[in-house]
Write a protein that holds these residues in place. Structure first.
Motif, PDB file in Angstrom:
ATOM      1  N   ALA A 254       0.818  -1.207   0.000  1.00 39.79           N
ATOM      2  CA  ALA A 254       0.000   0.000   0.000  1.00 39.79           C
ATOM      3  C   ALA A 254       0.859   1.267   0.000  1.00 39.79           C
ATOM      4  O   ALA A 254       0.392   2.329  -0.427  1.00 39.79           O
ATOM      5  CB  ALA A 254      -0.929   0.002   1.217  1.00 39.79           C
ATOM      6  N   TRP A 255       2.086   1.163   0.461  1.00 44.16           N
ATOM      7  CA  TRP A 255       2.971   2.328   0.579  1.00 44.16           C
ATOM      8  C   TRP A 255       3.726   2.615  -0.713  1.00 44.16           C
ATOM      9  O   TRP A 255       4.018   3.760  -1.034  1.00 44.16           O
ATOM     10  CB  TRP A 255       3.963   2.080   1.717  1.00 44.16           C
ATOM     11  CG  TRP A 255       4.845   3.242   2.063  1.00 44.16           C
ATOM     12  CD1 TRP A 255       4.580   4.251   2.948  1.00 44.16           C
ATOM     13  CD2 TRP A 255       6.159   3.501   1.535  1.00 44.16           C
ATOM     14  NE1 TRP A 255       5.641   5.112   2.999  1.00 44.16           N
ATOM     15  CE2 TRP A 255       6.622   4.680   2.146  1.00 44.16           C
ATOM     16  CE3 TRP A 255       6.973   2.852   0.615  1.00 44.16           C
ATOM     17  CZ2 TRP A 255       7.869   5.218   1.867  1.00 44.16           C
ATOM     18  CZ3 TRP A 255       8.217   3.381   0.323  1.00 44.16           C
ATOM     19  CH2 TRP A 255       8.655   4.562   0.953  1.00 44.16           C
ATOM     20  N   LEU A 256       4.050   1.564  -1.466  1.00 43.28           N
ATOM     21  CA  LEU A 256       4.857   1.720  -2.683  1.00 43.28           C
ATOM     22  C   LEU A 256       4.084   2.485  -3.757  1.00 43.28           C
ATOM     23  O   LEU A 256       2.860   2.588  -3.697  1.00 43.28           O
ATOM     24  CB  LEU A 256       5.260   0.342  -3.212  1.00 43.28           C
ATOM     25  CG  LEU A 256       6.325  -0.392  -2.380  1.00 43.28           C
ATOM     26  CD1 LEU A 256       6.429  -1.841  -2.835  1.00 43.28           C
ATOM     27  CD2 LEU A 256       7.680   0.295  -2.467  1.00 43.28           C
ATOM     28  N   PRO A 257       4.790   3.022  -4.755  1.00 37.10           N
ATOM     29  CA  PRO A 257       4.105   3.761  -5.824  1.00 37.10           C
ATOM     30  C   PRO A 257       3.069   2.887  -6.533  1.00 37.10           C
ATOM     31  O   PRO A 257       3.283   1.677  -6.690  1.00 37.10           O
ATOM     32  CB  PRO A 257       5.242   4.146  -6.786  1.00 37.10           C
ATOM     33  CG  PRO A 257       6.477   4.088  -5.967  1.00 37.10           C
ATOM     34  CD  PRO A 257       6.257   3.033  -4.950  1.00 37.10           C
ATOM     35  N   PRO A 258       1.945   3.458  -6.954  1.00 35.94           N
ATOM     36  CA  PRO A 258       0.950   2.672  -7.681  1.00 35.94           C
ATOM     37  C   PRO A 258       1.513   2.173  -9.016  1.00 35.94           C
ATOM     38  O   PRO A 258       2.367   2.816  -9.620  1.00 35.94           O
ATOM     39  CB  PRO A 258      -0.206   3.658  -7.893  1.00 35.94           C
ATOM     40  CG  PRO A 258       0.417   5.013  -7.771  1.00 35.94           C
ATOM     41  CD  PRO A 258       1.543   4.871  -6.796  1.00 35.94           C
ATOM     42  N   ARG A 259       1.032   1.019  -9.445  1.00 39.81           N
ATOM     43  CA  ARG A 259       1.414   0.398 -10.717  1.00 39.81           C
ATOM     44  C   ARG A 259       2.908   0.081 -10.783  1.00 39.81           C
ATOM     45  O   ARG A 259       3.488  -0.015 -11.864  1.00 39.81           O
ATOM     46  CB  ARG A 259       1.010   1.279 -11.913  1.00 39.81           C
ATOM     47  CG  ARG A 259      -0.480   1.518 -12.013  1.00 39.81           C
ATOM     48  CD  ARG A 259      -0.820   2.430 -13.159  1.00 39.81           C
ATOM     49  NE  ARG A 259      -0.174   3.734 -13.055  1.00 39.81           N
ATOM     50  CZ  ARG A 259      -0.600   4.717 -12.257  1.00 39.81           C
ATOM     51  NH1 ARG A 259      -1.675   4.536 -11.499  1.00 39.81           N
ATOM     52  NH2 ARG A 259       0.030   5.873 -12.212  1.00 39.81           N
ATOM     53  N   MET A 260       3.523  -0.088  -9.654  1.00 35.58           N
ATOM     54  CA  MET A 260       4.933  -0.488  -9.651  1.00 35.58           C
ATOM     55  C   MET A 260       5.025  -1.933 -10.137  1.00 35.58           C
ATOM     56  O   MET A 260       4.284  -2.800  -9.667  1.00 35.58           O
ATOM     57  CB  MET A 260       5.511  -0.357  -8.244  1.00 35.58           C
ATOM     58  CG  MET A 260       7.006  -0.610  -8.165  1.00 35.58           C
ATOM     59  SD  MET A 260       7.661   0.003  -6.594  1.00 35.58           S
ATOM     60  CE  MET A 260       9.264  -0.783  -6.533  1.00 35.58           C
ATOM     61  N   PRO A 261       5.909  -2.249 -11.076  1.00 36.44           N
ATOM     62  CA  PRO A 261       5.992  -3.611 -11.622  1.00 36.44           C
ATOM     63  C   PRO A 261       6.255  -4.664 -10.552  1.00 36.44           C
ATOM     64  O   PRO A 261       6.905  -4.388  -9.527  1.00 36.44           O
ATOM     65  CB  PRO A 261       7.156  -3.515 -12.618  1.00 36.44           C
ATOM     66  CG  PRO A 261       7.210  -2.078 -12.998  1.00 36.44           C
ATOM     67  CD  PRO A 261       6.813  -1.321 -11.770  1.00 36.44           C
ATOM     68  N   ALA A 262       5.770  -5.867 -10.827  1.00 31.65           N
ATOM     69  CA  ALA A 262       5.852  -6.940  -9.836  1.00 31.65           C
ATOM     70  C   ALA A 262       7.287  -7.266  -9.460  1.00 31.65           C
ATOM     71  O   ALA A 262       7.587  -7.520  -8.281  1.00 31.65           O
ATOM     72  CB  ALA A 262       5.150  -8.189 -10.367  1.00 31.65           C
ATOM     73  N   GLY A 263       8.197  -7.276 -10.438  1.00 38.59           N
ATOM     74  CA  GLY A 263       9.588  -7.605 -10.130  1.00 38.59           C
ATOM     75  C   GLY A 263      10.234  -6.606  -9.200  1.00 38.59           C
ATOM     76  O   GLY A 263      10.942  -6.976  -8.258  1.00 38.59           O
ATOM     77  N   ALA A 264       9.985  -5.323  -9.442  1.00 38.79           N
ATOM     78  CA  ALA A 264      10.552  -4.278  -8.586  1.00 38.79           C
ATOM     79  C   ALA A 264       9.933  -4.336  -7.190  1.00 38.79           C
ATOM     80  O   ALA A 264      10.621  -4.143  -6.180  1.00 38.79           O
ATOM     81  CB  ALA A 264      10.317  -2.907  -9.210  1.00 38.79           C
TER      82      ALA A 264
END
Length: 320
Positions: A152-162
Motif C-alpha cells: 500500500a505504501w509503494l508507488p501505484p502500478r509499480m511492476p511486480a519484479g521491482a
C-alpha cells in the motif's frame, strides 16, 4: 539377558494373526489395525474365517513399524508400501515431507518458548502489554501484515519484479530460533503496520506521486544499489560522507525524475527528502529482528537511507 525365542515358520508358510503378532513382537490389535487399513493384507482366510498371512507379511510389518516410528502418517506409509521398494522415490518424498513438518513444528516451539521467556522476564508493569503484543502473533508468525503495509505504501502500478525486490529487503523474516528481544521487536512491527493511519491514508514520499511505473523501477533499483553500498559503510562504522554511495543515491532520484545530477538538483532534493514522512520505528525494530543477540546491529534500508541523507545534507551545507 534372556534370549527371545522366535517361533519357527509354519509348514505352509502362512501365519495366523496371533502367530504373526508373536513373531513380530507386537500385539494382535496392532496387526489387526494395519490389516484393516489395507497396509497388511492377509493372504487367505481359513475355513473358519480367520486371517492367514503370507511369508512376506513379517517384513512388511517391520517396514510399517519403522515408518510409523519416524512419524510418517498412514497415507505416506501406504504410498511407500505400494511402490514395493524400501528406498524408492516414495520414501524420499515421505522423509522430505516429514522433515518439513518437523522443521515447522520446531520453529513454532522456538517462538513459543521465546515468547514465554519474554513475558516471564518482563518487568511486572510491562508484562500485560507485552503479552497482548506477542499473543497477536502466530507461532511461528507470518509476514503478511508487513507485506500488505508496503504494497500500500509503494508507488501505484509499480511492476511486480521491482515490488518483489523491495519487499525482500524491507520485510524481515522471523528468525527460526529467536531471542525474546527479537520476538518483542517482531510483535511491535506487526502492531505498527496494522494501526490506523491519521486521516485514513498512509503518508508517502512526494516522489511517489511524481513518477510512473518506469520511474519507480529506476528509483527503487537505484536505491537498492545505494543502500547496499551504504550498508557496507555502516558495518565499517564510516561517518556519512560524499562518495560513490551518495552519487548512486542521487542518481536514483535523478533517473526517476528524468533530471541531470547537478548541484542545484542536489540542493532541491535535500529539501524534498527532509520533509518526507519517516517510519523510524519500523527500521529500528527491523534491525532488532534480523540481528542475533550480542551481534553488531545489521544495516536496514532505513538506516542506509539515513546515512545517505546525512551525507547529502552535509554536502549541500558545505556547498552553500
Amino acid at each position: 539377558m534372556r534370549e527371545v525365542q522366535v517361533p519357527p515358520p509354519p509348514p505352509d508358510g502362512l501365519r495366523s494373526i496371533g502367530e504373526l503378532a508373536e513373531h513380530a513382537g507386537v500385539t494382535v490389535k496392532t496387526v489387526r489395525f494395519y490389516s484393516d487399513r489395507g497396509l497388511l493384507p492377509e493372504a487367505v482366510r481359513s475355513a473358519g474365517g480367520h486371517r492367514r498371512y503370507g511369508p512376506g507379511a513379517a517384513g512388511r510389518l517391520r517396514l510399517i513399524r519403522s515408518l510409523r516410528a519416524l512419524g510418517l502418517p498412514l497415507p505416506e506409509v501406504a504410498r511407500v508400501l505400494d511402490e514395493e521398494r524400501e528406498a524408492g522415490p516414495a520414501l524420499e518424498d515421505a522423509v522430505a515431507g516429514r522433515l518439513r513438518v518437523l522443521g515447522s513444528q520446531r520453529k513454532a516451539l522456538n517462538w513459543q518458548e521465546a515468547a514465554l521467556r519474554l513475558v516471564q522476564e518482563s518487568p511486572p508493569g510491562e508484562r500485560a502489554g507485552r503479552l497482548r503484543l506477542v499473543g497477536a502473533l502466530g507461532a511461528p508468525p507470518g509476514t503478511d501484515p508487513l507485506v500488505r503495509f508496503w504494497r500500500a505504501w509503494l508507488p501505484p502500478r509499480m511492476p511486480a519484479g521491482a515490488t518483489a525486490a523491495f519487499l525482500e529487503a524491507a520485510v524481515p523474516e522471523p528468525p527460526d530460533d529467536p531471542a525474546p528481544a527479537q520476538v518483542l521487536a517482531f510483535a511491535r512491527l506487526n502492531a505498527l503496520v496494522q494501526q490506523p493511519c491519521t486521516g485514513g491514508e498512509r503518508p508517502q514520499p512526494q516522489i511517489h506521486g511524481a513518477v510512473g511505473a518506469r520511474g519507480s523501477v529506476l528509483l527503487y533499483a537505484g536505491l537498492a544499489e545505494a543502500y547496499g553500498l551504504a550498508g557496507a559503510c555502516l558495518r565499517r562504522g564510516d561517518a556519512p560522507r560524499p562518495g560513490q554511495e551518495l552519487d548512486c543515491f542521487v542518481a536514483a532520484y535523478a533517473g526517476a525524475y528524468g533530471r541531470r545530477d547537478t548541484p542545484d538538483f542536489r540542493r532541491v532534493l535535500t529539501g524534498q527528502l527532509a520533509t518526507d514522512p519517516r517510519i523510524d520505528r519500523y527500521w529500528q525494530w527491523t534491525a532488532e529482528v534480523i540481528t542475533p543477540a550480542g551481534a553488531p546491529r545489521e544495516p536496514t534500508p532505513g538506516t542506509a537511507y539515513d546515512w545517505l541523507l546525512a551525507a547529502l545534507g552535509a554536502e549541500t551545507a558545505a556547498a552553500a
